[in-house]
Design a protein around this motif. Structure first.
Motif, short mmCIF file in Angstrom:
data_model
loop_
_atom_site.label_atom_id
_atom_site.label_comp_id
_atom_site.label_asym_id
_atom_site.label_seq_id
_atom_site.Cartn_x
_atom_site.Cartn_y
_atom_site.Cartn_z
N LYS A 236 -33.11 59.18 14.66
CA LYS A 236 -32.80 58.49 15.92
C LYS A 236 -33.30 57.04 15.88
CE LYS A 236 -32.93 62.63 18.78
NZ LYS A 236 -33.69 63.35 19.82
N GLN A 237 -34.52 56.86 15.38
CA GLN A 237 -35.08 55.51 15.29
C GLN A 237 -34.30 54.66 14.29
OE1 GLN A 237 -39.21 55.45 14.16
NE2 GLN A 237 -39.38 53.25 14.39
N PHE A 238 -33.97 55.24 13.13
CA PHE A 238 -33.24 54.54 12.08
C PHE A 238 -31.89 54.05 12.61
CE2 PHE A 238 -30.17 54.78 8.52
CZ PHE A 238 -30.74 53.86 7.65
N PHE A 239 -31.10 54.95 13.15
CA PHE A 239 -29.77 54.57 13.60
C PHE A 239 -29.83 53.69 14.86
CE2 PHE A 239 -28.67 58.26 10.93
CZ PHE A 239 -27.83 57.60 10.05
N GLY A 240 -30.90 53.83 15.64
CA GLY A 240 -31.09 52.95 16.79
C GLY A 240 -31.28 51.50 16.38
N GLY A 241 -31.86 51.28 15.18
CA GLY A 241 -32.06 49.93 14.68
C GLY A 241 -30.77 49.18 14.44
N PHE A 242 -29.69 49.90 14.23
CA PHE A 242 -28.40 49.24 14.01
C PHE A 242 -27.92 48.51 15.27
CE2 PHE A 242 -28.39 52.20 10.49
CZ PHE A 242 -27.86 51.44 9.48
#
Length: 110
Positions: free
Chosen positions: A34-40
């Motif tokens: 969730k955090q990783f893809f939120g960075g996009f």
């Protein structure tokens, strides 16, 4: 997120965290995904994204392309060759690691 293994690792171009780039680091599990893809949402404005080709086995997959995005912070285009390597564990994502031209991205951020 049901397809994410509990110990899955999500890595962009750099496994080491970097305060200037929320995509850098190693993100683990569902919360990490969730955090990783939120960075996009913070960095690139999505543009042309068509996978050129993909290949793999039952446990591995690879994809590649040459995308064109715009960096939100600077409003500049970012064009880079890109590759994604994935590992599958018991039908779930175990590794999601992509590679791209980090110099081109850094230049587009300034």
């Amino acid at each position: 997120m049901a397809m994410v293994a509990p110990d899955a690792r999500f890595i962009s171009t750099n496994a080491v965290p970097n305060a200037a780039n929320p995509l850098h680091g190693t993100f683990v599990g569902v919360e990490g995904a969730k955090q990783f893809f939120g960075g996009f949402a913070e960095l690139p404005e999505p543009g042309d994204f068509h996978v050129t080709a993909s290949f793999g086995t039952a446990m591995h997959a690879a994809l590649y392309r040459t995308p064109r995005h715009k960096v939100r912070r600077a409003g500049k285009d970012f064009v880079s060759d890109w590759a994604l390597v994935c590992e599958v564990e018991d039908g779930r994502t175990g590794l999601y690691h992509f590679y791209e031209d980090t110099e081109a991205f850094a230049n587009a951020m300034t």
